[in-house]
Design an enzyme around this catalytic site. Structure first.
Site, PDB file in Angstrom:
ATOM      1  N   CYS A 175       8.165  19.691  49.397  1.00 50.03           N
ATOM      2  CA  CYS A 175       8.707  20.744  48.533  1.00 50.03           C
ATOM      3  C   CYS A 175       8.030  20.818  47.176  1.00 50.03           C
ATOM      4  O   CYS A 175       6.949  21.369  47.025  1.00 50.03           O
ATOM      5  CB  CYS A 175      10.226  20.600  48.410  1.00 50.03           C
ATOM      6  N   PRO A 355      39.554  43.489  46.083  1.00 48.41           N
ATOM      7  CA  PRO A 355      40.076  44.540  45.213  1.00 48.41           C
ATOM      8  C   PRO A 355      38.982  45.592  44.993  1.00 48.41           C
ATOM      9  O   PRO A 355      37.912  45.279  44.463  1.00 48.41           O
ATOM     10  CB  PRO A 355      40.397  43.798  43.905  1.00 48.41           C
ATOM     11  N   LEU A 356      39.227  46.812  45.460  1.00 50.26           N
ATOM     12  CA  LEU A 356      38.223  47.892  45.437  1.00 50.26           C
ATOM     13  C   LEU A 356      38.634  48.912  44.383  1.00 50.26           C
ATOM     14  O   LEU A 356      39.627  49.625  44.549  1.00 50.26           O
ATOM     15  CB  LEU A 356      38.139  48.534  46.825  1.00 50.26           C
ATOM     16  N   SER A 357      37.854  48.972  43.288  1.00 53.16           N
ATOM     17  CA  SER A 357      38.279  49.776  42.132  1.00 53.16           C
ATOM     18  C   SER A 357      37.739  51.193  42.132  1.00 53.16           C
ATOM     19  O   SER A 357      38.174  52.022  41.335  1.00 53.16           O
ATOM     20  CB  SER A 357      37.814  49.079  40.851  1.00 53.16           C
ATOM     21  N   GLY A 358      36.757  51.469  42.988  1.00 51.10           N
ATOM     22  CA  GLY A 358      36.102  52.776  42.936  1.00 51.10           C
ATOM     23  C   GLY A 358      34.870  52.771  42.056  1.00 51.10           C
ATOM     24  O   GLY A 358      34.232  53.800  41.859  1.00 51.10           O
ATOM     25  N   GLY A 359      34.500  51.581  41.504  1.00 49.24           N
ATOM     26  CA  GLY A 359      33.299  51.452  40.678  1.00 49.24           C
ATOM     27  C   GLY A 359      32.142  50.855  41.460  1.00 49.24           C
ATOM     28  O   GLY A 359      32.288  50.456  42.617  1.00 49.24           O
ATOM     29  N   VAL A 360      30.976  50.762  40.796  1.00 44.73           N
ATOM     30  CA  VAL A 360      29.754  50.313  41.462  1.00 44.73           C
ATOM     31  C   VAL A 360      29.863  48.859  41.930  1.00 44.73           C
ATOM     32  O   VAL A 360      29.448  48.526  43.048  1.00 44.73           O
ATOM     33  CB  VAL A 360      28.533  50.476  40.519  1.00 44.73           C
ATOM     34  N   SER A 362      32.473  46.664  42.742  1.00 46.31           N
ATOM     35  CA  SER A 362      33.282  46.367  43.936  1.00 46.31           C
ATOM     36  C   SER A 362      32.756  47.131  45.150  1.00 46.31           C
ATOM     37  O   SER A 362      32.840  46.646  46.282  1.00 46.31           O
ATOM     38  CB  SER A 362      34.763  46.655  43.690  1.00 46.31           C
TER      39      SER A 362
END
Length: 706
Positions: A175, A355-360, A362
């Site tokens: 490595c 939790p889906l907020s409607g923003g980019v 989430s």
């Protein structure tokens, strides 16, 4: 006379301390390598115990169980008639080394300890191991009795040596040694080593795949030779995703490329290459040959074995290939999705709660789960039995076969829009439409009753009722009222993650997914213990700019038109009251800087190692066409003031997929204090002095103009 050799490099999805599973994957890789005609098999770094054992390396159990697995490998008929190169920790004279053990037909040929340890970024190898510092020297290693019983050897060579077979010479580097200024392959190649092997434990970072490929091709361009690189792949128990990319190269060209991201636990690359091509390539490089005539020789371990066969005249050699790289958007769609899959199956949970907020942010996390479902369906379609077995356990249905990603997404992903009186109808609609298009089980609920109940307790105890700023409240009241909403969303998320499947009559619990991006974490633009607090966060190491590019990619790749509206909308927390039913609060307004500026600050702080004054000095020239020195100074002061005030939030940051070199992850990657003098008086005074000097010089220049 034989001169063509077939060699194998592996990428294995090992798991820290999963000795049983690791053994089976190693055996399977050796079996496949032999089936493909290979006579040398190289595996990843520390593959027996798994690379990410961290402080478990201190435990004698880890050394003991690693030796037990080695004994099982030596005894197995699968390992006969092929040189096997495996990785494990070895204690020699009471010192712990990161080693390769190379064996053939129940005899250990050489134990090769690592000589340059990785000790930056996410790596802490010097914490657990000591580098071998005796160049071109070996010692006798007295084998433990359990190994002696199998090999009938009392001692074996331990140290910096190479293997001499009947037909070629093989040397190891491990490595980090490939990345050092004077790698072992340089002198080994000058001393006649024709095949170099590199066992890696190298993790994914966006836009960095070319670095390994460039190093290997450059090494064999300058010195000639065959180069094998094996690497771990997958999530072996923490924030890192090891990204495979096993390869075989010769004389500066690639002959086999492994996958960077895949759900296959075992991948074996082979290539058949002509040793005479190495010899003729080297013979005409006179500068190399002059250097070779002066090089100090390596100890050679003689091996009664040949990698080539006598009758190989008709054996077709492998053809060179062009390395194919993923775009950054493709890397995001694949890497974190594979990491999520490993986390889901290995944690034995039944799916994810998001939790889906409607923003980019989430939406990007939802798209990653959808991408994971795509990859699972593809893997099953191509006959991957391990993936099929895992998905059946997850959905608790032994006859289930996933075919449609939307249908699978409905089983493993629960999304939830948690509305409050400050939420707009637009974000609610966007969240619901995206959930419909990816197929997730979607819940809509309102947290206002919980917010009112908590605020009611506060008012009952204190006799005070805090107000938002728009209603005449102070900034303290305004922030507290936003935070209580955010924190209640976290409480609700965990409740539903534990019990929503129970309510639907299904087994198991769900892993809560967080959706804070790397830039928000860096600035501390999040509420401590809000929805950013989750079990894991697949986007926590990715910038807002890259996330937008990724969401655009998903819109086209997966045909998800709901993402169009999400991309077009301004980023907002929706924690303050609406104005005429419309959102008035924006993220960039709250932060006092754009996401693009924040990415620049983040890269300078971490990658360029810039404190406040150095950052000002760099930006005053970088941004000279768009900002005055005073504006640059104000921006730098604003960033460092907020960063210092919020650094404490990094101590509780949800474990996130590591993808960026400027990640503020406090756990291992970005070690800083979390209590700062937030005013930075000395540093800011230096900036102010520099601004005054520049402004004074500017005025003098203007005075000199007629």
């Amino acid at each position: 006379m034989g001169r063509k050799v077939t060699v194998a490099a592996c990428a294995l999805n090992q798991w820290a301390l999963d000795f049983e599973g690791n053994l089976q994957r190693i055996l399977k890789s050796i079996e496949i390598a032999k089936r493909k005609g290979a006579r040398y098999r190289l595996g990843p770094e520390l593959e027996i115990c798994g690379y990410g054992c961290w402080d478990h390396y201190y435990e004698s159990d880890t050394l003991l169980h690693s030796l037990q697995v080695l004994a099982a490998l030596l005894e197995s008929p699968v390992t006969q008639d092929i040189i096997c190169d495996v990785g494990l920790p070895v204690m020699h004279r009471n010192v712990r080394y990161n080693c390769r053990v190379i064996f053939l037909n129940r005899k250990i040929l050489l134990i090769r300890p690592k000589m340059a340890l990785a000790n930056e970024g996410n790596y802490r190898e010097l914490r657990w191991f000591t580098p071998w510092s005796r160049n071109r020297q070996t010692e006798e290693y007295f084998l433990p009795r359990m190994i002696q019983d199998v090999t009938k050897q009392e001692t074996v060579p331990f140290g910096d040596a190479v293997l001499a077979t009947w037909d070629t010479c093989i040397g190891s580097e491990i490595c980090e040694e490939l990345w050092t200024p004077h790698s072992p392959h340089v002198d080994m190649g000058l001393d006649g080593v024709e095949i170099f092997t590199n066992a890696s434990g190298s993790h994914h970072v966006l836009r960095k795949a070319h670095a390994r490929v460039d190093l290997v091709t450059m090494a064999t361009t300058k010195n000639g030779g065959i180069y094998l690189l094996a690497n771990q792949k997958g999530c072996d128990g923490d924030r890192l995703y090891y990204d495979g990319c096993a390869l075989i190269a010769m004389n500066g060209r690639i002959f086999a490329q492994g996958a960077q991201f895949s759900l296959d636990d075992v991948e074996v690359l082979t290539a058949t290459l002509d040793l005479e091509d190495v010899r003729s390539y080297r013979a005409e490089i006179s500068s190399r040959n002059l250097a070779a005539s002066k090089v100090s020789p390596y100890p050679r371990v003689k091996v009664d074995f040949a990698l080539s066969c006598h009758e190989d005249l008709l054996e077709p050699p492998s053809e060179p290939v062009e390395w194919k790289y993923h775009s950054p958007a493709e890397e995001i769609s694949l890497g974190p999705a594979c990491w999520l899959w490993d986390f889901l199956r290995r944690s034995r949970q039944a799916g994810f709660f998001l939790p889906l907020s409607g923003g980019v942010d989430s939406a990007a996390t939802a798209c990653l789960v959808y991408s994971m479902c795509h990859q699972v369906c593809e893997a099953v379609k191509h006959g991957n039995q391990e993936v099929l077995a895992d998905v059946r356990v997850i959905v608790d249905q032994l006859s289930y076969t996933p075919q449609d990603p939307r249908e699978l997404c409905g089983r493993v992903l629960t999304t939830c829009y948690m509305a409050s009186e400050n939420s707009s109808q637009e974000t609610c609609d966007r969240a619901r439409e995206l959930a419909r298009q990816i197929g997730s089980h979607h819940i809509g609920l309102n947290i206002d009753p919980a917010v009112k109940a908590v605020m009611g307790i506060f008012s009952l105890v204190t006799g005070k009722r805090p107000l938002f700023a728009v209603h005449g409240g102070s900034s303290r009241e305004n922030l507290a009222l936003q935070n209580v909403q955010a924190r209640l969303r976290m409480v609700v998320a965990y409740l539903f993650a534990q019990l929503s499947l129970w309510a639907r009559g299904a087994h198991g619990g769900l892993l809560v997914l967080g959706s804070a991006n790397v830039d928000e974490s860096l600035l501390g633009y999040l509420t401590k213990y809000d929805c950013s607090s989750a079990d894991i966060n697949p986007i926590g190491g990715i910038s807002k700019t890259d996330l937008k590019t990724f969401v655009q990619f998903c819109l086209e790749r997966f045909q998800l038109p709901a993402l169009q509206g999400i991309l077009a909308a301004p980023a907002t927390a929706e924690l303050e009251p609406l104005t005429d039913g419309r959102v008035s609060q924006t993220d960039e307004g709250d932060m006092g800087m754009t996401y693009t500026e924040l990415s620049v600050y983040g890269r300078l702080r971490k990658i360029a190692k810039a404190g406040p004054y150095s950052m000002f000095c760099k930006l005053v020239t970088m941004w000279r066409d768009v900002c005055s020195p005073r504006q640059v100074a104000d921006g730098v002061r604003r960033f460092f003031s907020k960063y210092a005030a919020n650094r404490h939030k990094m101590t509780t940051l949800t474990p996130a997929y590591h993808a960026e070199s400027y990640s503020p992850d406090d756990n291992r990657f970005d070690l800083r204090p979390f209590l700062y003098r937030a005013g930075w008086p000395w540093q800011f005074r230096c900036i102010e002095d520099a601004v005054l000097q520049l402004e004074s010089r500017g005025r003098q220049d203007l005075d000199g103009v007629d």
